[in-house]
Design a protein around this motif. Structure first.
Motif, PDB file in Angstrom:
ATOM      1  N   HIS A  87       0.758  -1.427   0.039  1.00  0.00           N
ATOM      2  CA  HIS A  87      -0.027  -0.139  -0.148  1.00  0.00           C
ATOM      3  C   HIS A  87       0.950   1.127  -0.019  1.00  0.00           C
ATOM      4  O   HIS A  87       0.413   2.337  -0.615  1.00  0.00           O
ATOM      5  CB  HIS A  87      -0.868   0.124   1.213  1.00  0.00           C
ATOM      6  CG  HIS A  87      -2.056  -1.019   1.301  1.00  0.00           C
ATOM      7  ND1 HIS A  87      -3.281  -0.749   0.521  1.00  0.00           N
ATOM      8  CD2 HIS A  87      -2.185  -2.351   1.360  1.00  0.00           C
ATOM      9  CE1 HIS A  87      -4.128  -1.889   0.675  1.00  0.00           C
ATOM     10  NE2 HIS A  87      -3.333  -2.842   1.092  1.00  0.00           N
TER      11      HIS A  87
ATOM     12  N   SER B 133      -1.408 -10.490  -1.774  1.00  0.00           N
ATOM     13  CA  SER B 133      -2.906 -10.464  -1.933  1.00  0.00           C
ATOM     14  C   SER B 133      -3.801 -11.235  -0.902  1.00  0.00           C
ATOM     15  O   SER B 133      -3.164 -12.269  -0.345  1.00  0.00           O
ATOM     16  CB  SER B 133      -3.527 -10.766  -3.128  1.00  0.00           C
ATOM     17  OG  SER B 133      -3.453 -12.302  -3.359  1.00  0.00           O
TER      18      SER B 133
ATOM     19  N   SER C 280      -9.178  -6.956   2.125  1.00  0.00           N
ATOM     20  CA  SER C 280      -9.809  -7.486   1.260  1.00  0.00           C
ATOM     21  C   SER C 280      -9.255  -7.049  -0.222  1.00  0.00           C
ATOM     22  O   SER C 280      -9.876  -7.607  -1.283  1.00  0.00           O
ATOM     23  CB  SER C 280     -11.293  -7.251   1.617  1.00  0.00           C
ATOM     24  OG  SER C 280     -11.379  -5.939   1.455  1.00  0.00           O
ATOM     25  N   SER C 281      -8.715  -5.981  -0.538  1.00  0.00           N
ATOM     26  CA  SER C 281      -8.412  -5.250  -1.753  1.00  0.00           C
ATOM     27  C   SER C 281      -6.864  -5.487  -2.150  1.00  0.00           C
ATOM     28  O   SER C 281      -5.845  -5.162  -1.183  1.00  0.00           O
ATOM     29  CB  SER C 281      -8.704  -3.935  -1.679  1.00  0.00           C
ATOM     30  OG  SER C 281      -7.973  -3.184  -0.768  1.00  0.00           O
ATOM     31  N   THR C 282      -6.469  -5.877  -3.211  1.00  0.00           N
ATOM     32  CA  THR C 282      -5.141  -6.086  -3.591  1.00  0.00           C
ATOM     33  C   THR C 282      -4.635  -4.512  -3.991  1.00  0.00           C
ATOM     34  O   THR C 282      -5.168  -4.137  -5.005  1.00  0.00           O
ATOM     35  CB  THR C 282      -4.696  -7.057  -4.639  1.00  0.00           C
ATOM     36  OG1 THR C 282      -5.231  -8.417  -4.060  1.00  0.00           O
ATOM     37  CG2 THR C 282      -3.361  -6.935  -4.976  1.00  0.00           C
TER      38      THR C 282
END
Length: 228
Positions: free
Chosen positions: A79, A97, A168-170
């Motif tokens: 991130h 992921s 939950s998000s790559t």
């Protein structure tokens, strides 16, 4: 023998894992003088990983850099790469992921609401007998991990664990991602991941148990970055 780096100019930023700190990268700090290991910031209530990574980015100097991390630190580094001029991301015993989370972590997701009730302070007291000089002499690895857990911030620990369970998000990383993993990592088992390189006999804390392999891998990535 610690490998001499091929490039000491490109800033290198590595984030430690859950309940760990910069001490987990001690062998790398010796080998790479440009290495910076940011301390975990106190999280804001219900702050997302991406929001947290943005705050870490605000503490770093601007300019091209290589970011990475161990375990949960690698997830945050993915991130972080969205908020800095990242030339590459290095994952050390981490995952790319949410789909690579082990089965036990995915099964524990419904229990995330119970994380605030984990008695971290009590568990830290239980770790004290391991963080003694006697253990340091006979089991330096266990001693080091116990010291880091004993000194960790319970607020940061709970936030990190909660974010791991609801991840939950790559991240949409635009730079190359390099992944090193141990074949005996029982925390984030190899079978759920697809690393670029595997360390034979390596467990979850590769930076301490297999420093030569980790340093050589970082050198390889620095060399690739330098030869662009």
């Amino acid at each position: 023998m610690i490998t001499t780096p091929v490039d000491t100019t490109t800033p290198l930023v590595l984030l430690s894992g859950l309940a760990a700190d910069a001490r987990v990268f001690t062998p790398q700090k010796i080998a790479f003088p440009q290495l910076h290991c940011p301390a975990w910031l106190p999280p804001h209530r219900q702050e997302s990983i991406d929001e947290y990574a943005k705050r870490i980015a605000d503490t770093l100097e601007e300019g091209p850099c290589i970011v990475g991390g161990a375990s949960f630190g690698g997830i945050v580094a993915l991130h972080l790469a969205e908020h800095v001029d990242a030339q590459a991301v290095i994952l050390i015993g981490s995952i790319k992921s949410p789909s690579q989370l082990p089965l036990y972590a995915r099964c524990a997701r419904p229990l995330r609401s119970l994380v605030p009730f984990i008695p971290i302070r009590f568990l830290q007291l239980l770790a004290r007998p391991i963080a003694t000089r006697a253990i340091k002499r006979h089991g330096p690895f266990a001693y080091g991990l116990a010291c880091q857990f004993r000194d960790s911030n319970p607020v940061v620990f709970r936030w990190s664990l909660s974010r791991l369970l609801d991840w939950s998000s790559t991240p949409a990383v635009s730079c190359p991602v390099f992944h090193l993993h141990g074949d005996r990592d029982w925390t984030l088992p190899l079978r759920y991941t697809d690393p670029d390189k595997i360390v034979a006999g390596g467990g979850h804390v590769l930076s301490l148990t297999h420093p030569d392999e980790v340093n050589a891998y970082i050198n390889e990535i620095l060399h690739k970055n330098l030869s662009k």
